[in-house]
Design a protein around this motif. Structure first.
Motif, PDB file in Angstrom:
ATOM      1  N   SER A 291       0.812  -1.218   0.000  1.00  0.00           N
ATOM      2  CA  SER A 291       0.000   0.000   0.000  1.00  0.00           C
ATOM      3  C   SER A 291       0.852   1.277   0.000  1.00  0.00           C
ATOM      4  O   SER A 291       0.316   2.379   0.017  1.00  0.00           O
ATOM      5  N   VAL A 311      -9.545  -2.402   3.149  1.00  0.00           N
ATOM      6  CA  VAL A 311      -9.473  -2.394   1.681  1.00  0.00           C
ATOM      7  C   VAL A 311      -9.779  -3.792   1.152  1.00  0.00           C
ATOM      8  O   VAL A 311     -10.594  -3.981   0.248  1.00  0.00           O
ATOM      9  N   ARG A 314     -13.462  -4.851   1.390  1.00  0.00           N
ATOM     10  CA  ARG A 314     -14.324  -4.280   0.343  1.00  0.00           C
ATOM     11  C   ARG A 314     -14.125  -5.014  -0.984  1.00  0.00           C
ATOM     12  O   ARG A 314     -15.064  -5.191  -1.743  1.00  0.00           O
ATOM     13  N   PHE A 315     -12.891  -5.439  -1.243  1.00  0.00           N
ATOM     14  CA  PHE A 315     -12.660  -6.243  -2.454  1.00  0.00           C
ATOM     15  C   PHE A 315     -13.467  -7.539  -2.393  1.00  0.00           C
ATOM     16  O   PHE A 315     -14.072  -7.958  -3.366  1.00  0.00           O
ATOM     17  N   SER A 367      -5.520   1.577  -5.846  1.00  0.00           N
ATOM     18  CA  SER A 367      -6.627   2.527  -5.774  1.00  0.00           C
ATOM     19  C   SER A 367      -7.520   2.412  -7.012  1.00  0.00           C
ATOM     20  O   SER A 367      -8.724   2.612  -6.931  1.00  0.00           O
ATOM     21  N   GLN A 370      -9.745  -0.372  -6.337  1.00  0.00           N
ATOM     22  CA  GLN A 370     -10.776   0.029  -5.373  1.00  0.00           C
ATOM     23  C   GLN A 370     -11.923   0.766  -6.056  1.00  0.00           C
ATOM     24  O   GLN A 370     -13.073   0.622  -5.673  1.00  0.00           O
ATOM     25  N   ARG A 374     -15.701  -0.328  -5.801  1.00  0.00           N
ATOM     26  CA  ARG A 374     -16.748   0.600  -5.343  1.00  0.00           C
ATOM     27  C   ARG A 374     -17.918   0.618  -6.315  1.00  0.00           C
ATOM     28  O   ARG A 374     -19.076   0.604  -5.924  1.00  0.00           O
TER      29      ARG A 374
END
Ligand SMILES: [Zn+2]
Ligand SMILES: [Zn+2]
Length: 466
Positions: A291, A311, A314-315, A367, A370, A374
């Protein structure tokens, strides 16, 4: 175009391998005398990602990582543990491989061990003496640094500061470093033209790298602390020996810090990989390690590990819900959301590659992933609808790009996932029988296990809550 920061030139450069599409890569591996700490893990995980990415970019990569199994620290520790140096090295080599396996670092193509290459080292030292770059003194052999014009070109330190840590009256110049060390009492030894002794640390890597990869390597990597003296000395002795350029691109990763201080054995502010994995999943540690950009210092703390864990979660939600979200309904909305998701998919793919092409910018690559996650979560969690084929593509892209970073280790269809599917199938039957008391009870019980169940018009989906 892949660019990487070359410590030899101090610049970001386009990566052009010596041979088209082939990469010869050598990374300084562990000195196997103790448990590896997470500072080491940072280095090995980064070079693993570099290896994965070069392969993804179509290069045929030969990756060598050595094991230093003879050295002062090994001798000292073997005495303390009452083992031979070979027993000690075997023990910590096994532990090292076990840690790397847990962290999903791909295996190098070969792991040469220093003690298996002593005759090659002796041959090289003989030639260095013949060529006038090295001299024997009282059973030791030293490399004479003033015989090598470019000494200091990697670390770019002023010549006065290039001091070898070992002081000895046998040296002509305090900057000279040992190629061969005379045997001391109770030390392991090998026979040589200069008497009984053992090789110096730096010559080990020069020999093991060129033996398997040829005189010139594309990439040589390691932690930043290896720039001087280890890599500076590797360059001097190897180029003096072969008469050729040793390495095209030198790559070094930054330190892991604890309270802003470098994590190290000597400062005793380290955590072993094993200790960290008692409380954290390997994937959590790995996601944390990537990261931050590899050349920057990085702070090891609970907060940053927690962040990486969120993180990841959420994945997993995005992966799970995109796997389940194969449903359609309102045609107009379908068109709009599908177009948006399709755009995000295309952007994610190209921007991920741009980020990685730019000196392996893993935080930026993460990112972009991500953003895709999202977008998926936005669509699936509002139980809105999208073309199932596009959702499938989003799902596959998350998996594919994630695998370059070595994340998503957990089998997406684990045993527990199958159990949830089974329980939900039973619930479906209860609903068909209009047994809503039972179907609600099943949903509530799953909820207690942090599993969210959603009934869509023609399908029920579920995902793990954060
Ligand atoms: Zn090296
Ligand atoms: Zn090395």
């Amino acid at each position: 175009m892949l660019k990487l920061y070359n410590d030899l030139t101090g610049k970001k450069e386009e990566f052009i391998p010596l041979e088209k599409n082939k990469v010869k890569m050598y990374v300084c591996g562990p000195t196997v005398y103790d448990y590896s700490h997470v500072g080491h893990a940072r280095s090995y995980v980064f070079f693993d990602i570099m290896y994965r990415y070069l392969k993804f970019r179509g290069f045929d990569v030969i990756y060598i990582q050595n094991l230093t199994d003879i050295d002062d620290k090994i001798i000292k520790r073997a005495r303390e543990e009452n083992l031979t140096i070979f027993e000690l090295a075997d023990k910590y080599t096994d532990l090292y491989f076990r840690d790397m396996k847990k962290l999903r670092a791909l295996s190098a193509d070969y792991f040469p061990r220093a003690t298996q290459h002593i005759p090659d080292m002796i041959e090289a030292i003989k030639i260095l003496i013949q060529k006038g770059y090295a001299y024997e003194s009282n059973g030791n052999v030293y490399f004479a640094v003033d015989s090598f014009q470019d000494y200091g070109k990697l670390s770019r330190k002023p010549f006065e500061e290039l001091i070898d840590s070992e002081d000895s009256p046998d040296k002509r110049n305090p900057k000279d470093f040992a190629l061969w060390k005379r045997k001391k009492e109770d030390e392991p030894f090998w026979e040589s033209p200069w008497g009984l002794g053992r090789p110096g640390w730096h010559i080990e890597c020069s020999i093991m790298s060129t033996k398997y990869l040829g005189s010139t390597l594309d990439i040589h990597g390691g932690g930043q602390d290896l720039v001087f003296p280890h890599h500076e000395n590797e360059i001097a002795q190897t180029e003096a020996y072969t008469g050729k350029k040793f390495v095209k691109y030198w790559i070094h990763n930054g330190f892991l810090t604890v309270n802003k201080e470098k994590m190290s054995k000597s400062l005793k502010n380290f955590f072993t990989i094993q200790e960290v994995l008692e409380k954290r999943s390997p994937e959590n540690l790995r996601c944390f390690l990537i990261s931050t950009h590899y050349r920057k210092p990085m702070e090891f703390c609970e907060e940053n590990l927690d962040h990486a864990q969120r993180v990841l979660e959420r994945f997993y939600v995005a992966l799970e819900s995109s796997r389940n979200a194969h449903f359609t309904e309102n045609k107009n909305l379908l068109k709009k959301l599908t177009a948006e998701l399709e755009k995000t998919i295309q952007q994610t793919e190209s921007e991920f590659i741009l980020a990685m092409d730019d000196d392996f910018n893993t935080p930026l690559a993460l990112s972009h992933l991500q953003t895709l996650a999202r977008e998926i979560n936005k669509i699936t969690q509002t139980s809105e609808i999208v073309d199932p084929e596009i959702m499938e593509r989003a799902h596959k892209l998350l998996l594919e790009l994630g695998s370059i970073l070595g994340i998503y280790m957990e089998n997406k269809e684990s045993f527990s996932d199958k159990l949830v599917d089974m329980v939900l199938a039973i619930r479906q039957q209860a609903r068909q029988n209009k047994d809503y008391a039972l179907s609600d009870k099943i949903r509530d019980e799953l909820n207690k296990l942090n599993i969210e169940v959603k009934d869509l018009p023609n399908k029920t989906i579920w995902y793990k809550k954060i």
